[in-house]
Design an enzyme around this catalytic site. Structure first.
Site, mmCIF file in Angstrom:
data_model
loop_
_atom_site.group_PDB
_atom_site.id
_atom_site.type_symbol
_atom_site.label_atom_id
_atom_site.label_comp_id
_atom_site.label_asym_id
_atom_site.label_seq_id
_atom_site.Cartn_x
_atom_site.Cartn_y
_atom_site.Cartn_z
ATOM 1 N N THR A 18 0.071 46.142 11.757
ATOM 2 C CA THR A 18 1.099 45.969 10.727
ATOM 3 C C THR A 18 0.835 46.965 9.602
ATOM 4 O O THR A 18 -0.300 47.395 9.380
ATOM 5 C CB THR A 18 1.089 44.541 10.172
ATOM 6 N N GLY A 19 1.895 47.315 8.877
ATOM 7 C CA GLY A 19 1.748 48.340 7.845
ATOM 8 C C GLY A 19 1.295 49.658 8.444
ATOM 9 O O GLY A 19 0.446 50.353 7.875
ATOM 10 N N ALA A 20 1.897 50.027 9.587
ATOM 11 C CA ALA A 20 1.363 51.126 10.403
ATOM 12 C C ALA A 20 1.823 52.502 9.969
ATOM 13 O O ALA A 20 1.396 53.493 10.567
ATOM 14 C CB ALA A 20 1.761 50.901 11.868
ATOM 15 N N SER A 22 1.597 53.989 6.826
ATOM 16 C CA SER A 22 1.035 54.551 5.600
ATOM 17 C C SER A 22 -0.433 54.179 5.475
ATOM 18 O O SER A 22 -0.859 53.111 5.943
ATOM 19 C CB SER A 22 1.796 54.022 4.375
ATOM 20 N N GLY A 25 -3.280 51.836 7.707
ATOM 21 C CA GLY A 25 -2.555 51.470 8.918
ATOM 22 C C GLY A 25 -2.159 52.684 9.736
ATOM 23 O O GLY A 25 -2.252 52.679 10.975
ATOM 24 N N SER A 149 -10.215 43.364 0.921
ATOM 25 C CA SER A 149 -10.598 44.355 -0.079
ATOM 26 C C SER A 149 -11.938 43.944 -0.660
ATOM 27 O O SER A 149 -12.348 42.777 -0.567
ATOM 28 C CB SER A 149 -9.545 44.449 -1.181
ATOM 29 N N TYR A 162 -3.615 41.261 -7.801
ATOM 30 C CA TYR A 162 -3.997 41.843 -6.504
ATOM 31 C C TYR A 162 -5.331 41.257 -6.039
ATOM 32 O O TYR A 162 -5.480 40.872 -4.869
ATOM 33 C CB TYR A 162 -4.097 43.360 -6.640
#
Length: 480
Positions: A18-20, A22, A25, A149, A162
């Site tokens: 997923t988020g591939a 940028s 990803g 993170s 965040y």
């Protein structure tokens, strides 16, 4: 006791990312395809998905894609179903999609905070639920990898919302792992915690500060995180951090929060401010996908391409062996640097150094003495051999003279005798001559053997005399 997952090599896997399109990803999708895996791409931008799919297919990879917002659980379930239809299922699901937000908590609208959690937290939950329902029924199971993170362990001002979303990701990941263990499902659940990474996240993040923001050094390349994610796809690792700088600060905060919190409150915002760039309100991707294309270029002047902390976690056996070697070296240094260390070191060095084994001047003098003694003994042996040789020659000459005299006497007395008697006397004469020659040769050989024995005795005697001395170098060499 549950069934352990059997994680296949990357070349035999089907991997969902997923988020591939940028950052991390994008790097993960490219490296997975390069490793031979079948890759299923999920992102919000159809144009970027098409471009990436064409790029990887041109390199010979098997790639498919689906447009979906990870905040939409039904869209993710539909994407998972499409992957099952095209690839026959998947072995690894990577929850990487995420959004960023800079601003104080009080100044951030609740709508923005909820939207950030919809992507960063609920996007992980939605993806994990779709993956679990598929992987738990497979005989070999599979892997779920959630990208968190270093802020999962460390709160920071300006990135408070965040950091809160990443704390929630860590809590959910650990709780899901426990439930799957209790159930006995063959699913590995890993949490990857990157530090500061060279991605366009800051440019895509919603910025409410009015100032240009950046990640403080050290900053790591995206492929470092991608390699760690793909390592978790083939090796069941519970939790792994990429980047030692963030790990140090997080450990400091965990050990001494009373000291760390005032320091972070005072200095963290200034460290994240990019004074070399003017603030420009980029179109962020909090609600809608950005249209800046596939972006994996360098955004920082200095980027690290290796994370020692991650490699240590990947290879604990090598790390343990290195620590044992370092401990042995430290023990040796300590042993040689104590109060008696210099004396002990000098003693060891003297024993090891061949130049200290023998006193050259004394050895030279003793060698000359041994040579002189050997020469005298050799001369004596030579004289004795000469005397024996002369004596042998004299006896041989006497025997020959006697044989000739007897032969003459017999010849005169039996001048008219038979030829048989003469032949008998001749044989006796030759016999006496042969005995004389053999005697001379034997004594000559005895003289040479005596000379060799005398030489060997001289060398052995010199060594024995040397070993009896209190400061004998021969005894020191034997003890060493």
């Amino acid at each position: 006791m549950g069934v352990k997952p059997v994680l296949k090599p990357l070349a035999e896997q089907s991997i969902v990312v997923t988020g591939a399109t940028s950052g991390v990803g994008l790097a993960t999708a490219r490296r997975a395809a390069r490793a031979g895996a079948r890759v299923f791409l999920i992102a919000r931008s159809e144009a970027d998905l098409r471009g990436l799919c064409e790029e990887l297919q041109a390199q010979g990879a098997r790639v498919a894609w689906a447009v979906a917002d990870v905040a939409d659980a039904e869209a993710l379930e539909a994407a998972a179903g499409k992957c099952v239809r095209l690839f026959g299922g998947f072995d690894t699901w990577i929850n990487n999609a995420g959004a960023g937000l800079f601003g104080s908590i009080r100044e951030t609208p609740l709508e923005d905070q909820r939207r950030l959690f919809e992507t960063n937290y609920w996007g992980v939950v939605n993806g994990a639920m779709a993956a679990v329902e598929h992987l738990r029924t497979r005989p070999d199971g599979g892997a779920i990898i959630n990208v968190g993170s270093i802020l999962s362990d460390l709160p920071l001002p300006v990135q408070g919302v965040y950091a809160a979303s990443k704390h929630a990701v860590k809590g959910f990941t650990n709780a899901l792992r426990l439930e799957l263990l209790r159930e006995g499902a063959p699913v590995s659940v890993s949490l990857v915690k990157p530090g500061a990474i060279d991605t366009p996240l800051n440019r895509h993040a919603r910025n409410l500060t009015g100032q240009a923001m950046r990640n403080p050094q050290p900053v790591y390349a995206t492929h470092v995180v991608a390699d760690t994610i793909l390592y978790c796809a083939a090796h069941p690792i519970r939790e792994i951090t990429v980047g030692g700088g963030g790990r140090v600060i997080a450990s400091f905060y965990s050990a001494l929060p009373g000291i760390a919190e005032p320091l972070l409150a005072r200095f963290a915002p200034s460290l994240m401010r990019d004074r070399r760039s003017a603030y420009r309100p980029y179109e962020d991707g909090l609600y809608d996908p950005t249209e800046d294309g596939l972006d994996e270029e360098v955004h920082y002047p200095m980027v690290r391409n290796f994370s020692a902390l991650a490699e240590v976690r990947k290879h604990p056996g090598v790390t343990a062996g290195s620590l044992v070697a370092l401990a042995a070296g430290a023990a040796a240094v300590l042993y040689l640097t104590q109060r008696t260390g210099p004396t002990r070191y000098q003693r060891i060095k003297t024993r090891i150094d061949p130049r200290g084994w023998v006193d050259t001047a004394e050895l030279r003098e003793r060698f000359h003495d041994a040579v002189d003694a050997f020469r005298h003994r050799a001369e004596d042996a030579g004289e004795r051999a000469g005397e024996w040789s002369r004596e042998a020659r004299y006896r041989a000459a006497d025997a020959a003279q006697d044989a000739r005299g007897r032969a003459d006497e017999w010849f005169r007395s039996t001048r008219k005798g038979s030829a048989k008697a003469l032949k008998k006397q001749g044989r006796k004469a030759r016999h006496y001559a042969d005995e004389a020659g053999a005697y001379a040769r034997d004594h000559a050989r005895e003289g040479g053997a005596l000379l060799a024995v005398a030489t060997l005795a001289a060398v052995v005697g010199a060594a024995v005399l040397e070993s009896r001395r209190p400061d004998s170098h021969v005894r020191r060499i034997a003890r060493f």
